[in-house]
Design a protein around this motif. Structure first.
Motif, PDB file in Angstrom:
ATOM      1  N   TYR A  10     -11.867  -0.160   2.986  1.00 17.32           N
ATOM      2  CA  TYR A  10     -10.803  -1.226   3.093  1.00 17.32           C
ATOM      3  C   TYR A  10     -11.623  -2.461   2.665  1.00 17.32           C
ATOM      4  O   TYR A  10     -11.273  -3.263   1.715  1.00 17.32           O
ATOM      5  N   PRO A  44       0.999  -1.298   0.047  1.00 14.83           N
ATOM      6  CA  PRO A  44      -0.048  -0.013  -0.059  1.00 14.83           C
ATOM      7  C   PRO A  44       0.738   1.225  -0.023  1.00 14.83           C
ATOM      8  O   PRO A  44       2.105   1.199   0.507  1.00 14.83           O
ATOM      9  N   HIS A  79      -3.276   9.778  -2.138  1.00 17.78           N
ATOM     10  CA  HIS A  79      -3.628   8.526  -2.989  1.00 17.78           C
ATOM     11  C   HIS A  79      -4.892   8.611  -3.882  1.00 17.78           C
ATOM     12  O   HIS A  79      -5.360   7.828  -4.540  1.00 17.78           O
ATOM     13  N   ILE A  95      -1.545   5.751   2.462  1.00 20.82           N
ATOM     14  CA  ILE A  95      -2.457   4.959   3.130  1.00 20.82           C
ATOM     15  C   ILE A  95      -2.208   4.438   4.465  1.00 20.82           C
ATOM     16  O   ILE A  95      -3.152   4.511   5.313  1.00 20.82           O
ATOM     17  N   SER A 143      -4.411  11.173   3.161  1.00 24.36           N
ATOM     18  CA  SER A 143      -5.291  10.182   2.308  1.00 24.36           C
ATOM     19  C   SER A 143      -5.608  10.989   0.872  1.00 24.36           C
ATOM     20  O   SER A 143      -5.961  10.306   0.144  1.00 24.36           O
ATOM     21  N   THR A 178      -4.358   5.584   7.971  1.00 19.41           N
ATOM     22  CA  THR A 178      -4.642   4.403   8.671  1.00 19.41           C
ATOM     23  C   THR A 178      -4.219   4.693  10.084  1.00 19.41           C
ATOM     24  O   THR A 178      -4.975   4.752  11.157  1.00 19.41           O
TER      25      THR A 178
END
Length: 183
Positions: free
Chosen positions: A130, A3, A61, A7, A58, A11
């Motif tokens: 996710y 990833p 991406h 990300i 975030s 997270t």
């Protein structure tokens, strides 16, 4: 599976911030911990900064960051839309909760409960983004929301323990006398 670092940062950062927010507000609303004004401001600010930093990461991406506003328009069908709407609700409420002198004690406790529920829903919405990714077999599982909620609350718990070590936290004992948590 590799990833993007954005990300991973999103997270960890937003999960820890939201976990801290949930635990602080619930412990306060349940009168299990009485945060000092300093602790509440530091903890609230820390939670908000972590969530905002994660949300900013975030956007890195996204294919077209300039079209991020579109994340708000499909609330009925999109976990990303739900996450965006909940973030917009949670952050101002968190800022309001962080300044305890602005509200009466009962309103502050009620706001804490509402904020905890909304933050948990925000964590769940992120986890469902996710979990709904069919091409990533490791994430496309019913366990993803549980694991994500657990990780957010665990990292938030570590921050909560740190926060209790600051001057002024006390816990309720069975006979309703306050005692220092770190004594």
């Amino acid at each position: 599976m590799r990833p993007a670092i954005s990300i991973v940062f999103f997270t960890v950062s937003s999960g820890a911030g939201l976990g801290l927010m949930v635990l602080m507000t619930l412990l306060s609303s349940l009168s299990a911990v009485h945060w000092s004004t300093q602790q509440q401001r530091i903890g609230g600010a820390c939670a908000i900064v972590l969530v905002v930093a994660g949300l900013c990461a975030s956007t890195l991406h996204l294919a077209s960051p300039q079209r991020a506003w579109r994340a708000f328009i499909r609330v009925r069908t999109s976990w990303l839309s739900r996450e965006a709407v909940l973030a917009v609700l949670v952050l101002p409420l968190a800022a309001l909760w962080t300044w305890p002198g602005l509200l009466s004690q009962s309103v502050h406790a009620a706001l804490g409960t509402v904020l905890a529920v909304l933050a948990l829903l925000l964590i769940f919405s992120t986890a469902m983004i996710y979990a709904s990714l069919k091409p990533i077999r490791q994430w496309h599982t019913p366990l993803t929301p549980l694991v994500y909620l657990s990780a957010a609350l665990a990292s938030g718990g570590l921050l909560t323990v740190w926060l209790t070590q600051l001057e002024g936290a006390s816990a309720q004992t069975g006979d309703r006398k306050s005692t220092r948590l770190n004594s």
